[in-house]
Design an enzyme around this catalytic site. Structure first.
Site, short mmCIF file in Angstrom:
data_model
loop_
_atom_site.label_atom_id
_atom_site.label_comp_id
_atom_site.label_asym_id
_atom_site.label_seq_id
_atom_site.Cartn_x
_atom_site.Cartn_y
_atom_site.Cartn_z
N HIS A 118 33.29 -72.30 27.15
CA HIS A 118 32.76 -72.95 25.95
C HIS A 118 32.89 -74.47 26.17
CE1 HIS A 118 32.91 -74.32 21.71
NE2 HIS A 118 32.37 -73.15 21.38
N ASP A 195 42.06 -70.11 27.07
CA ASP A 195 41.35 -70.28 25.81
C ASP A 195 41.23 -68.89 25.18
OD1 ASP A 195 39.57 -70.54 23.79
OD2 ASP A 195 38.03 -71.60 24.94
N CYS A 358 27.14 -72.84 22.65
CA CYS A 358 28.07 -73.87 23.17
C CYS A 358 28.49 -73.57 24.60
CB CYS A 358 29.30 -74.04 22.28
SG CYS A 358 28.90 -74.62 20.66
N1 PMP Z 1 36.61 -71.55 22.88
C1 PMP Z 1 35.85 -70.49 22.63
C2 PMP Z 1 35.76 -69.40 23.66
C3 PMP Z 1 35.16 -70.40 21.43
O1 PMP Z 1 34.39 -69.34 21.19
C4 PMP Z 1 35.27 -71.44 20.49
C5 PMP Z 1 34.51 -71.39 19.19
N2 PMP Z 1 33.22 -70.93 19.29
C6 PMP Z 1 36.08 -72.51 20.79
C7 PMP Z 1 36.74 -72.54 21.99
C8 PMP Z 1 36.27 -73.63 19.83
O2 PMP Z 1 36.88 -73.16 18.67
P1 PMP Z 1 36.97 -74.06 17.36
O3 PMP Z 1 35.58 -74.52 17.07
O4 PMP Z 1 37.51 -73.15 16.32
O5 PMP Z 1 37.89 -75.19 17.68
#
Ligand code: PMP
Length: 556
Positions: A118, A195, A358
């Site tokens: 991401h 993550d 993303c």
């Molecule tokens: N890492 C991953 C794998 C995610 O799916 C996401 C959210 N889509 C994030 C990081 C970021 O999370 P947040 O927007 O809650 O900070």
């Protein structure tokens, strides 16, 4: 399981016209227990934590700190000092990327990421790499998006400072073999950050068993509130890192010219924290722990059913792992534009996400503009999947009525400049259409009248920013009259462009300046069918046209 007993615990999902929510990877819904826990704080327990010594503040502080211990046990951390509150996974990663120093990193060393990451687990490391002159290396995936673990492991060597990898891919659902990665990294002295944003609500996590250095996640993807998340870090590492932000709460002694800081975890928690968020997270953890076996059963039954159903549509292509996966599936449909699918699904009350999720570099690697992502959670039902499948079949039929498989990217726009005199009163047809399906049928029919931009001009110079879908426009002013060409990979967007062109094409430039797009869409009855982002996209198109007209006027 025909009746899902958990669904009733989620107020937003029950009601007269219940939402078919298949977007839990973006954010999950919240059970009543979480909603009530945050309400209770604001209704009965509102006080700041760690500051005042009055009774209420002391009680709230104790409850707040109890959640830290609850999270410690939830993920198997050694100490509650290793649990740092952040805004979410993104802030947790930024914290680590900002607080590692030359004590931990040396010029020329490598940061290893995977092709699945991401943006939140890419961009902070890119910035850190620039600051410390480090090199980024990417662990590869195959053409379906599955991590090539042998090759990935080979990339870890004695020059690797840190490996940051996702436990579960948010785009494809793959569960990565992080145990192998962590083991090799440890053996070679590299730090590891996992993550866990997509794993935490689906998998039992034990950070001590994993032996990772950092593990991050957000509460809102695990049935908890937004704006609160966790950074787990091994105590020795966290202790060796300088604070992230400075201010109240994280200090020990402050003078006018110098200060000393608290120990863990407070040195990383400057300012008043998200107290309601922390208490809500505690309720979310309790919810998962209470129902874990049921959650696992529901999600695996639903996922198997989804795969079985998807197999019935011949255009469907599956991406990522299907065996080693959470209940999440990314698909594309051969010959169909995913923006079009997303619009038609949304019209049928299906909440689902399309796009790059993303993970733009992953999309590039797979050669995709985006995918349609079905992400399930413990509150979904077989009926949700049936409703989705019906809606998907409707959308496919509408987009490709004869269901002929046609790859639009290969369609050559024949004589580029189709004569615009043939444009029929498209607006009239849209206005007369009854029901969302007829409206969209007319919109797509309208697209056939579009004065299309030649393929060789579909480049960045002609691209309009601010649209959800890709749109290219060419506006020329000839003898004070506007001449428009446009295109988009989306059938629906092409139709919408044709509807705009119908009123603007050939007009004098002065009249373009006063054209009110929002009012026009309203008049056609279209505004209620367009999501705000798509409506804004059309406004961006009109703004672009107006600007080009102004520039042309200024030149003359
Ligand atoms: N890492 C991953 C794998 C995610 O799916 C996401 C959210 N889509 C994030 C990081 C970021 O999370 P947040 O927007 O809650 O900070």
């Amino acid at each position: 399981m025909q009746n899902n007993p958990l669904k009733a615990l989620f107020p937003q999902l029950v009601g007269a016209r219940p939402l078919i929510y298949l977007d839990s990877a973006a954010t999950s819904h919240k059970p009543l227990s979480v909603i009530e826990r945050t309400n209770q704080y604001y209704s009965n327990e509102n006080a700041n934590v760690h500051r005042s010594s009055h009774t209420l503040a002391a009680q709230t502080t104790a409850k707040f700190e109890a959640v830290r211990q609850q999270v410690q046990h939830f993920i198997g951390a050694k100490s509650d000092r290793e649990i740092i509150w952040t805004k979410g996974a993104t802030e947790s990663i930024n914290l680590v990327a900002n607080c590692l120093s030359t004590q931990h990193l040396q010029t020329g060393q490598k940061i290893l990421l995977s092709a699945l990451e991401h943006h939140a687990n890419l961009v902070p490391w890119q910035q850190m790499a620039q600051r410390f002159a480090l090199q980024i290396r990417i662990m590869p995936v195959d053409d379906k998006g599955c991590l090539l673990i042998e090759q990935a492991l080979q990339l870890i060597d004695s020059q690797t400072a840190l490996v940051a990898v996702t436990h579960v891919s948010n785009t494809l659902g793959n569960i990565n073999p992080i145990e192998l990665i962590i083991k090799k990294a440890k053996a070679l002295g590299a730090m590891t950050l996992i993550d866990g944003a997509q794993a935490i609500s689906h998998l039992k996590v034990d950070v001590q068993a994993l032996d990772c250095d950092f593990y991050v996640f957000s509460a809102h993807k695990m049935y908890g509130p937004t704006g609160i998340g966790v950074l787990y870090g091994k105590q020795v590492l966290l202790e060796s890192m300088s604070p992230y932000q400075y201010g109240g709460e994280m200090i020990q002694q402050v003078g006018y010219f110098d200060s000393t800081f608290q120990g863990l975890p407070y040195k990383f928690e400057a300012g008043t924290p998200n107290i309601a968020g922390v208490l809500g997270l505690g309720a979310a953890v309790a919810f998962i722990e209470q129902h874990r076996a049921l959650i696992d059963q529901i999600e695996s039954e639903l996922y198997a059913y989804l795969l079985q159903q998807l197999a019935q549509i011949k255009q469907v292509q599956l991406w990522g792992e299907t065996k080693n996966s959470i209940a999440l599936q990314s698909i594309t449909l051969i010959g169909l534009n995913i923006q079009d699918l997303s619009i038609l699904l949304s019209e049928q009350n299906i909440a689902i996400r399309t796009g790059h999720h993303c993970t733009m570099p992953l999309m590039q690697r797979l050669g995709l503009a985006g995918t349609l992502r079905i992400s399930l959670a413990c509150y979904n039902t077989f009926a949700d999947i049936d409703a989705f499948m019906q809606a998907l079949k409707n959308a496919v039929l509408q987009l490709a009525p004869d269901s002929a498989i046609q790859d639009e990217s290969n369609v050559v726009v024949a004589s580029e400049l189709r004569p615009i005199v043939n444009i029929l009163p498209l607006a009239q047809k849209i206005k007369a259409a009854q029901g969302w399906d007829s409206v969209y049928r007319e919109i797509m029919m309208a697209g056939k009248e579009l004065n299309r931009l030649p393929v060789h001009l579909q480049v960045a110079e002609y691209e309009v920013n601010g649209c959800e879908s890709q749109v290219w426009l060419n506006c020329e002013v000839k003898e004070q009259h506007l001449h428009l060409q446009g295109d988009s990979p989306s059938k629906i967007v092409r139709g919408l462009l044709a509807i705009i062109f119908e009123v603007l094409q050939g007009q004098k430039v002065e009249s373009i300046a006063v054209f009110d797009m929002a009012a026009y869409l309203h008049q056609l009855g279209l505004s209620r069918h367009l999501s705000s982002s798509r409506g804004n996209g059309l406004l961006a198109v009109v703004q672009f046209i107006k600007l080009q007209c102004e520039l042309a006027c200024a030149k003359n």
